[in-house]
Structure formats: C-alpha cells, structure tokens
Design a protein around this motif. Structure first.
Motif, PDB file in Angstrom:
ATOM      1  N   ASP A 146       0.777  -1.714  -7.712  1.00  0.00           N
ATOM      2  CA  ASP A 146       0.478  -2.789  -8.668  1.00  0.00           C
ATOM      3  C   ASP A 146       1.461  -2.748  -9.830  1.00  0.00           C
ATOM      4  N   VAL A 162      -3.169  -7.558  -1.311  1.00  0.00           N
ATOM      5  CA  VAL A 162      -2.986  -6.167  -0.913  1.00  0.00           C
ATOM      6  C   VAL A 162      -4.249  -5.362  -1.218  1.00  0.00           C
ATOM      7  N   GLY A 163      -4.841  -5.583  -2.395  1.00  0.00           N
ATOM      8  CA  GLY A 163      -6.069  -4.877  -2.746  1.00  0.00           C
ATOM      9  C   GLY A 163      -7.180  -5.130  -1.749  1.00  0.00           C
ATOM     10  N   GLY A 198       1.675   2.544   3.428  1.00  0.00           N
ATOM     11  CA  GLY A 198       2.216   1.520   2.542  1.00  0.00           C
ATOM     12  C   GLY A 198       3.541   0.963   3.008  1.00  0.00           C
ATOM     13  N   ARG A 209      -0.748  -9.081  -5.181  1.00  0.00           N
ATOM     14  CA  ARG A 209      -1.462  -7.807  -5.227  1.00  0.00           C
ATOM     15  C   ARG A 209      -2.961  -7.946  -4.984  1.00  0.00           C
ATOM     16  N   GLN A 211      -5.803   6.085  -0.767  1.00  0.00           N
ATOM     17  CA  GLN A 211      -5.078   4.868  -1.123  1.00  0.00           C
ATOM     18  C   GLN A 211      -5.085   4.531  -2.615  1.00  0.00           C
ATOM     19  N   ASN A 260      -1.983   5.296  -5.005  1.00  0.00           N
ATOM     20  CA  ASN A 260      -0.829   4.628  -4.408  1.00  0.00           C
ATOM     21  C   ASN A 260      -0.884   3.124  -4.616  1.00  0.00           C
ATOM     22  N   THR A 261      -2.056   2.545  -4.449  1.00  0.00           N
ATOM     23  CA  THR A 261      -2.195   1.104  -4.657  1.00  0.00           C
ATOM     24  C   THR A 261      -1.974   0.754  -6.119  1.00  0.00           C
ATOM     25  N   VAL A 284      -6.524  -3.131   1.381  1.00  0.00           N
ATOM     26  CA  VAL A 284      -6.825  -1.711   1.190  1.00  0.00           C
ATOM     27  C   VAL A 284      -8.327  -1.469   1.242  1.00  0.00           C
ATOM     28  N   ILE A 314       3.352  -2.726   4.014  1.00  0.00           N
ATOM     29  CA  ILE A 314       2.933  -3.764   3.063  1.00  0.00           C
ATOM     30  C   ILE A 314       4.028  -4.817   2.948  1.00  0.00           C
TER      31      ILE A 314
END
Length: 492
Positions: free
Chosen positions: A301, A332-333, A381, A329, A293, A296-297, A336, A384
C-alpha cells in the motif's frame, strides 16, 4: 500555524515505508505515533519475495536480509510442498525476521531522509476542508497538513473519525503468540501441525529464539463470561499446554521474552480515501495471519501510494492519479482477504469433508505448473497486478522484471523514485522521445523475446505502459509519459 505537506498517523511498517517514499519525492512529512516508545517485539515476521523486491527498489533489502532466516520451501497443507526457488526473482524466499527488525531498517531510512517522527502523539479529532486537514491531539495541540494518511492499525483512530465502515467478521479461534527458547527445537526451517484442537507453528528467528503460534480452539465453546480476557497476560505454561494438546509436544520451552493473545478479524475499509485523508495498511484491511500477508500488504500500500501522493503534492500528477491508489489497492486488499480466509478455513474449518476436499485441491494445484505459479504468485506477492485499460498491452499493470540495463539492474535505477523507461528497441527512439521528462529516467537494455521492446516502469516497480518496436514507437512512448506524468513531462 505551520503546515506540513503530509501527516502520517502510525509509525509501524506501513507508516514508516510511506514516510520514506514521501521524503524521496521531496515532500515534507511528519509521522505521528501514539506509542511513546519503539516496540522491540511485534506480531509480524514474514517478509515475502515481492516485499523484498520493493525494498530492493529503495536500497533496503540488503540491509534487512542479514537480520532474518530465509525459508526456501513452504507447505500450505500436508503433502503439498512448494519450492520458492521456482520464483523468477532476486529473492526466491520467505524471509523470517521480527517486525521490529523491519521497522528498524525503515525508521533509520526515514531519519536519514529527514522525516520527523513524533511519539506520544495520539489523534483524537479530525476535520478537513478543500485545502487542509487538521488533526486534534490528546495533549490539546493540533497538526495541520495538506493530506493525512491513517496507517494506525486495525483500531485506526483516523478511520473511526472519518466514519468509514470496517466491514467483516471476527474469527472464533484464540491465537496465542510467544517468543520462546526451545530445548528440543523441531527439525527443519518451519514446523506446523494441525488437528481437531487447533494448529501450531514454530518459526526460528535465527538468534536462538523461536516464534511459537497456537490457534487454540479450546475456548471457542466457552461462554463469553468465562473466557480469559484478551488483555490477560499469557504465561508460558498456557503456551506449553496448548502445544502439548495440539501437537503432542512443547519442544522443551525454556524461556519466554514476549507473548500476547488475540482474536484475528477479516475486515476491509469500505473506502480508502475520503477527501484529503487516506487509509493504508491495517487501518484499511485486517485478516487471518495465516499466509503472513499483513505487513507485506501494508508495505505494498505504502509504495503504491507514496509516489502518487508525492506527485500530487508536487503538482505534476495527472488529476486521476491519486484516486488510482484506492482503485488498485482496495482490489488487492480484497484478494488478500479471500486468500487468507481460504487458508483459515483449510487449517481451522469445522467441516471435515470440506477440509479434505480443500487439501486435495491444494495438492492438485501444486502439481500443475500453471496453477502452482498462480498460487505462489498470490502468496508471495509476485503475481500481484493492477487492472489495465481495454486494449492495453498485456504487460500493462504487471510487476516489472529486474531487467539488466547496462551496468545496473532496473530495481537499482528505481531507487531515486522516478519512472524508468527501459528501451530495448533497435534504435532507442523511445528513450530519445522522452529524454526531456523531469520525472522519467531512461535506460537501454538488450532485446529479448521474453518481454516487450519498451517498458515504462512506475516508481513502484509496475509496468505503466509497454510497446513494441514499430514506426509509431516514439510517439506512443511520448503519449504514455504524458498520460502518466502530466506536467512532469517537461523539464522542471
């Protein structure tokens, strides 16, 4: 002293992607990189479907695809296989490509866009006021910018100089990474094996080299003073020994071109923004590599932040827009981190009962279509989404599908970095209502019951607003553009 609009610290995938986004928005940008040379081999290798879609929205996916090996199925645990062909995406795959390959594509685009990348520029100090940020460099010079973004990795100097807490913990299991040639490679696109001694993974790069990964539990109980330092070179014999002990074979390792050892962490920055300084990528979050991840994360961002910061620098952004980067974000972080921590516990957890229960749960999930789609959405993803205001259309905040708009796809229309209003209503009045918006392009699409009649799609490929074909449609579309685009509603 000359001032640039944005100084990006770090020339990894996150920093390079952000620089290309800023350049696309017409923002002057310089990338400061501590390393003096471009690395040719690095840790990350997995490019998930949503990241490929984001790269497609900037015209880079087709350049990256030939560099990698597509994986069509993944096995999160034994007895549970997921067919990525089920994804409703142009890229129903996991692309295996060395991080260096991804960086080469991004760096070439950055250079084409006029971004200056300064290597050997180590940040040692930072101060800011209400209009500028000044970075002090190790060579005694200074860099002044209107904004600074720290994309400088897990040991971020920018985050440290800001004093932002990086809360979390360190995993106990040593991770060994090596790029090797194999005399007897495993069958299939990807090999994985777990056991009491740890876990191993073998992934082909498609050029005769394989990434060998071992989570080696042998050192967990060794006193700290007796442990091999992480900086100690990793010989191939040690990788071989770990593979034999964990998987029963080393697949005939013949040659090693690169290797490293490290301990992964589970940490997240308490804040993604302090004044005119922001954090992205590993500077904002680090986690177990299980699930692939990290890069990709970070790219997610960068694409989220790039257009918002560009709009702020250009002066048309609504007052709230830049702050929405941190709001969206950071959430989202955190998700993850939770996902990768669950994978880490599934593979390396101490409790046998808990691991059995987790494996049963995963096997059950992949057999139930809604649950399987949710898991695949998180992992790739594709699922998301960003929170929407109460009362908003259910599509608000979701990933936009790649709608066919005449002779082009939506993600082709996104390549100039503007909003796209996709109008499939009967008369096209929504498109007419926002035709004078400087930062919005309009497109007609064929009506369908599978999506709303009108979508206002953000430059990062997410739905800002959705509407249905009613008498108020044109007025609602105009209001949505006014909310999201501020002064960009008027012709520049």
């Amino acid at each position: 002293m000359e001032t640039t609009d944005v100084a990006v610290v770090g020339a990894g995938p996150t920093g390079l992607m952000l620089a290309t986004e800023l350049a696309l928005a017409g923002v002057r940008c310089r990338v400061l990189e501590r390393r003096t040379e471009t690395p040719d081999t690095t840790r990350a290798f997995a490019v998930h479907a949503r990241t490929l879609e984001l790269l497609d929205a900037r015209g880079m996916a087709d350049e990256l695809l030939p560099r990698g090996v597509p994986i069509r199925e993944i096995t999160p645990t034994s007895g549970a296989t997921i067919d990525l062909g089920e994804i409703d995406s142009r890229y129903p795959m996991l692309l295996i490509v060395p991080q260096s390959g991804t960086e080469q594509v991004l760096e070439r685009r950055a250079h084409e866009a006029g971004v200056e990348i300064v290597r050997g520029a180590e940040v040692t100090g930072l101060r800011q006021d209400i209009v500028h940020v000044v970075l002090e460099l190790a060579d005694g010079t200074e860099e002044t910018a209107r904004y600074v973004v720290g994309c400088d990795g897990a040991h971020s100097a920018v985050r440290r100089l800001l004093g932002v807490p990086f809360t979390g913990t360190e995993y106990a299991t040593h991770i060994l990474l090596a790029d090797v040639r194999l005399a007897a490679p495993p069958q299939g696109a990807m090999f994985a094996e777990t056991g009491p001694a740890g876990a191993v993974v073998v992934i082909p790069f498609g050029d005769g080299w394989f990434r060998a990964i071992a989570w080696d539990r042998q050192r967990e109980q060794v006193p700290l003073a007796e442990q091999v330092p992480l900086a100690e070179p990793l010989p191939m014999d040690e990788v071989r020994e770990a593979f034999v002990r964990i998987a029963g074979t080393d697949f005939g390792m013949l040659e090693q071109r690169w290797s490293t050892r490290f301990l992964s962490e589970r940490r997240q920055a308490a804040q993604y923004r302090v004044g005119r300084v922001l954090l992205a990528g590993d500077a904002a979050h680090v986690h177990s590599p299980l699930g692939g991840q990290g890069m990709n994360t970070g790219i997610g961002d960068a694409v989220n932040l790039g257009w918002k910061l560009g709009a702020t620098v250009q002066g048309w952004a609504p007052a709230w827009l830049l702050e929405s980067y941190a709001t969206e974000r950071h959430r989202v972080g955190a998700q993850v981190l939770a996902l990768t921590d669950a994978f880490n516990n599934l593979v390396l957890g101490y409790s046998r009962i808990r691991k059995v229960l987790q494996r049963v749960a995963v096997r059950t999930i992949v057999r139930v279509p809604p649950a399987r789609r949710a898991l695949v959405g998180r992992l790739t993803g594709i699922g998301i989404a960003y929170p929407a205001a109460r009362g908003a259309h259910p599509w608000t905040g979701r990933r936009a599908p790649d709608v066919v708009c005449g002779t082009k796809r939506l993600y082709e229309l996104l390549r100039d970095g503007r909003f796209v209003l996709v109008d499939a209503s009967a008369l096209g009045l929504a498109a007419e209502a926002v035709a004078d918006a400087a930062v919005v392009r309009t497109a007609r699409a064929t009506p369908t019951t599978r999506r709303p009649d009108v979508l206002l799609v953000r430059p990062d490929g997410y739905v800002a607003w959705a509407g249905e074909d009613t008498p108020e449609l044109a007025e609602e579309a105009r209001a949505a553009v006014a909310r999201w685009c501020g002064t960009g509603l008027r012709v520049a």
